[in-house]
Design an enzyme around this catalytic site. Structure first.
Site, mmCIF file in Angstrom:
data_model
loop_
_atom_site.group_PDB
_atom_site.id
_atom_site.type_symbol
_atom_site.label_atom_id
_atom_site.label_comp_id
_atom_site.label_asym_id
_atom_site.label_seq_id
_atom_site.Cartn_x
_atom_site.Cartn_y
_atom_site.Cartn_z
ATOM 1 N N HIS A 1 1.867 -0.876 3.528
ATOM 2 C CA HIS A 1 2.602 -0.062 4.593
ATOM 3 C C HIS A 1 1.667 1.079 4.715
ATOM 4 O O HIS A 1 2.034 1.867 5.954
ATOM 5 C CB HIS A 1 3.824 0.529 3.879
ATOM 6 C CG HIS A 1 3.475 1.559 2.643
ATOM 7 N ND1 HIS A 1 3.811 1.222 1.241
ATOM 8 C CD2 HIS A 1 3.471 3.006 2.776
ATOM 9 C CE1 HIS A 1 3.649 2.585 0.614
ATOM 10 N NE2 HIS A 1 3.346 3.413 1.570
ATOM 11 N N SER B 1 0.491 6.888 -1.944
ATOM 12 C CA SER B 1 0.591 5.460 -1.954
ATOM 13 C C SER B 1 -0.844 4.726 -1.884
ATOM 14 O O SER B 1 -1.706 5.125 -1.122
ATOM 15 C CB SER B 1 1.392 5.049 -0.688
ATOM 16 O OG SER B 1 2.803 5.522 -0.773
ATOM 17 N N ASP C 1 3.579 -5.548 -0.462
ATOM 18 C CA ASP C 1 2.970 -4.210 -0.235
ATOM 19 C C ASP C 1 1.675 -3.986 -0.744
ATOM 20 O O ASP C 1 1.430 -2.786 -1.048
ATOM 21 C CB ASP C 1 4.134 -2.875 -0.816
ATOM 22 C CG ASP C 1 3.788 -1.670 -0.162
ATOM 23 O OD1 ASP C 1 3.084 -1.804 0.897
ATOM 24 O OD2 ASP C 1 4.024 -0.608 -0.609
#
Length: 353
Positions: free
Chosen positions: A98, A206, A128
């Protein structure tokens, strides 16, 4: 008078010796990693942990990068990344899908603030995960890959990355493994098994590394629960789940998953009228709505309206559970599907493509 002065001098000298001994005792206790109590000795390990974390951070800094997603040379977002390996002058970086999937390009900023243009090797939205490669003259190292199956609840870990962007590159947060086998939904059709951690995970973290006290990469920080009533509720993808995906991305640029050649929906999505019309009494399973011509399912005799209740020995309760059972297989594997057709139970052998 002289005698009085001598007595006073001796008294001061004795008091100085007492004070020196007390100071020495206090220093010894402060340097010790144990505290004596009435019930025995409690080992705090506080000094040791602080020292180890400082050293661990220093050894890990040049293994962590900032990942900047670009669209037509304009920055559209950023995250973090962990250096996976270095091969033939190319640095391979793991991050989250993402972070980069909405861009057309990617830049990598290293610990020395050097920025290089990278290439997206591939990404997988389902898990992901993404893999990037980049060339650099910066001094970098790759993480030693740990074994996430050995991680225990309560273990101390650190997260590194670039929360809120490159200006905070190299930020460190620490905490505990709060849970080792948490299940979270990454999409409507997929659940992920993750570590729950209480180390601070913020936007920009992230894709960054989760590191154990041996300095090993044990996970990729991925998400957190954002709620005014929730604190310290982050998640990381265990490295044992990461490496097989990253290996496929490196080899194929994508993850190749087996295909059965059907469309299906949960039985729970059918109305009472549809159940009655089709004579369906099952409470759980998935109903086949389409069999793709030339696919493995058609070749094995599957028909529209069949209800799949098992894949090998695994109970199928939903499309989500079916995907997880199917994607645990490899292309070319033989599997047995247990189905219900017109009230009769049948087994169908299928070779996955």
């Amino acid at each position: 008078m002289k005698r009085l002065s001598a007595i006073l001098l001796l008294t001061l000298l004795g008091w100085n010796i007492v004070l020196s001994y007390e100071v020495y005792t206090m220093k010894t206790q402060a340097n010790s990693s144990s505290i004596s109590t009435s019930s025995g000795t409690v080992y705090s390990g506080r000094t040791e942990i602080a020292s180890n974390v400082t050293e661990l951070v220093e050894k890990s800094e040049n293994k962590v990068v900032t990942v900047i997603s670009t669209y037509r040379d304009q920055e559209i977002g950023s995250g973090s990344g962990a250096i996976y390996k270095i091969e033939n002058d190319e640095v391979y970086v793991i991050t989250n899908a993402h972070v980069i999937k909405d861009g057309t390009g990617v830049n990598i900023t290293f610990a020395d603030q050097t920025t290089e243009t990278g290439t997206i090797v591939g990404y997988d939205s389902l898990t992901d995960l993404a893999l990037i490669k980049v060339k650099t003259d910066s001094k970098v190292e790759a993480f030693t890959i740990g074994d996430s199956s050995l991680v225990n609840k309560g273990e101390y870990v650190i997260a590194m990355g670039s929360p809120l962007g490159v200006q905070y590159q190299g930020s460190v947060s620490g905490g505990l493994i709060s849970g080792t086998n948490r299940t979270v939904s990454s999409s409507q059709d997929w659940d992920m098994t993750v570590f729950q951690i209480d180390a601070a995970i913020n936007p920009g973290n992230s894709g960054g590394p989760l590191i154990n006290m041996a300095g090993e990469l044990i996970g990729i920080n991925s998400m957190k629960i954002s709620d005014t009533e929730v604190e310290g509720f982050g998640f990381a993808i265990p490295v044992n789940e990461v490496i097989p995906i990253v290996s496929q991305l490196e080899q194929n640029g994508k993850v190749v998953r087996p295909n059965l050649g059907i469309n299906a929906i949960d039985l729970s999505q059918l109305s009472v009228f549809q159940r009655m019309r089709e004579g369906i009494e099952d409470e759980e399973g998935i109903v086949v709505t389409r069999v793709i011509r030339g696919g493995p399912a058609q070749k094995s005799g599957m028909e529209t309206g069949d209800i799949i209740v098992k894949l090998d020995d695994m109970e199928i309760t939903s499309v989500k559970s079916f995907r997880q059972a199917l994607y645990a297989k490899q292309v070319g594997d033989h599997t047995v599907l247990t189905i219900r057709r017109n009230g009769q139970v049948k087994e169908i052998e299928v070779t996955l493509q």
